[in-house]
Design a protein around this motif. Structure first.
Motif, mmCIF file in Angstrom:
data_model
loop_
_atom_site.group_PDB
_atom_site.id
_atom_site.type_symbol
_atom_site.label_atom_id
_atom_site.label_comp_id
_atom_site.label_asym_id
_atom_site.label_seq_id
_atom_site.Cartn_x
_atom_site.Cartn_y
_atom_site.Cartn_z
ATOM 1 N N PRO A 42 0.815 -1.226 0.000
ATOM 2 C CA PRO A 42 0.000 0.000 0.000
ATOM 3 C C PRO A 42 0.845 1.272 0.000
ATOM 4 C CG PRO A 42 -0.083 -1.059 2.138
ATOM 5 C CD PRO A 42 0.656 -1.992 1.221
ATOM 6 N N LYS A 43 2.128 1.170 0.320
ATOM 7 C CA LYS A 43 3.004 2.337 0.316
ATOM 8 C C LYS A 43 3.889 2.397 -0.918
ATOM 9 C CE LYS A 43 2.980 3.194 5.228
ATOM 10 N NZ LYS A 43 3.757 3.704 6.331
ATOM 11 N N ALA A 44 3.571 1.624 -1.933
ATOM 12 C CA ALA A 44 4.312 1.671 -3.191
ATOM 13 C C ALA A 44 3.843 2.867 -4.006
ATOM 14 C CB ALA A 44 4.087 0.383 -3.972
ATOM 15 N N PHE A 45 4.752 3.430 -4.793
ATOM 16 C CA PHE A 45 4.385 4.547 -5.655
ATOM 17 C C PHE A 45 5.180 4.490 -6.952
ATOM 18 C CE2 PHE A 45 7.606 5.984 -2.694
ATOM 19 C CZ PHE A 45 8.522 6.686 -3.470
ATOM 20 N N LEU A 46 4.741 5.277 -7.922
ATOM 21 C CA LEU A 46 5.318 5.262 -9.263
ATOM 22 C C LEU A 46 5.849 6.651 -9.585
ATOM 23 C CD1 LEU A 46 5.291 3.112 -11.639
ATOM 24 C CD2 LEU A 46 3.423 4.434 -12.547
ATOM 25 N N MET A 112 7.075 7.865 2.696
ATOM 26 C CA MET A 112 5.720 7.368 2.929
ATOM 27 C C MET A 112 5.374 7.204 4.405
ATOM 28 S SD MET A 112 4.665 7.175 -0.131
ATOM 29 C CE MET A 112 3.223 6.162 -0.182
ATOM 30 N N GLU A 113 6.146 7.783 5.323
ATOM 31 C CA GLU A 113 5.892 7.570 6.744
ATOM 32 C C GLU A 113 4.550 8.138 7.204
ATOM 33 O OE1 GLU A 113 9.138 9.312 8.828
ATOM 34 O OE2 GLU A 113 8.710 11.341 8.128
ATOM 35 N N ASN A 114 4.056 9.195 6.578
ATOM 36 C CA ASN A 114 2.782 9.789 6.982
ATOM 37 C C ASN A 114 1.606 9.283 6.165
ATOM 38 O OD1 ASN A 114 4.063 11.353 8.924
ATOM 39 N ND2 ASN A 114 4.526 12.957 7.443
ATOM 40 N N GLN A 115 1.861 8.346 5.252
ATOM 41 C CA GLN A 115 0.793 7.804 4.406
ATOM 42 C C GLN A 115 0.017 6.746 5.197
ATOM 43 O OE1 GLN A 115 -0.434 8.500 1.490
ATOM 44 N NE2 GLN A 115 -1.624 6.696 1.048
ATOM 45 N N PRO A 116 -1.303 6.936 5.388
ATOM 46 C CA PRO A 116 -2.089 5.900 6.055
ATOM 47 C C PRO A 116 -2.135 4.639 5.187
ATOM 48 C CG PRO A 116 -3.480 7.769 5.413
ATOM 49 C CD PRO A 116 -2.082 8.103 5.029
ATOM 50 N N VAL A 117 -2.144 3.486 5.836
ATOM 51 C CA VAL A 117 -2.086 2.220 5.118
ATOM 52 C C VAL A 117 -3.415 1.858 4.483
ATOM 53 C CG1 VAL A 117 -1.625 -0.240 5.350
ATOM 54 C CG2 VAL A 117 -0.249 1.391 6.604
#
Length: 175
Positions: A42-46, A112-117
């Protein structure tokens, strides 16, 4: 060296470095995508990097507008882009696409530390169909029912332990 020669050399280097890497995609000879993290994460990004005409003397265009990034909040996207632009300024004048991808991979957790899962939302729940939604957990799975003859044929094929005899699926080559 001209900008085009630098771009050709970097393109050749990127192709050889990321050959067989499923995270890397070459959209065109001057545009590339790299997925940071596993596809189920869920914390992957492009990240998408495009080279302007005068790259590497000018900064590349970095974008996170891909559909893959829809679950990431815009504040986090902006934060990632700002941190990548600091890295671009430090490497201006040199081939930096590989450096940007590796910097993003190394700092994924910080980005991504502040990104909710649990930001994934179902689109089907927002569409009103007129019938109440039944949760999937309340639906009972039907077990396959065999008729008496099907059970009898299955029992005839197996031995007393319920195992098929040796060679039951062998093809008869010579008759």
């Amino acid at each position: 060296m001209a900008a085009n020669e630098d771009q050709e050399m970097e393109l050749e280097a990127l192709r050889s470095i990321y050959e067989g890497d499923l995270c890397f995609r070459e959209l065109s000879p001057v545009s590339f995508q790299y997925r940071i993290g596993e596809s189920g994460d869920p914390k992957a990004f492009l990240i998408e990097v495009s080279w302007p005409e005068t790259y590497p003397q000018t900064a590349p265009v970095i974008s996170m507008d891909a559909f893959f990034n829809n679950t990431i909040s815009s504040a986090i996207k902006q934060s990632i882009l700002e941190k990548l632009m600091v890295e671009v300024e430090a490497n201006l004048g040199t081939a930096m696409t590989y450096t940007l991808f590796e910097y993003a991979k190394d700092n994924k957790e910080v980005f991504m530390e502040n990104q909710p899962v649990n930001t994934v939302t179902s689109v089907s729940n927002s569409i009103a169909t007129g019938t109440p939604d039944v949760p999937a957990s309340k639906k009972k799975e039907k077990k396959e029912q065999l008729s008496k003859t099907q059970k009898r044929k299955l029992a005839d094929k197996t031995d007393n332990k319920g195992e098929l005899p040796r060679g039951w699926n062998w093809v008869d080559v010579i008759k």
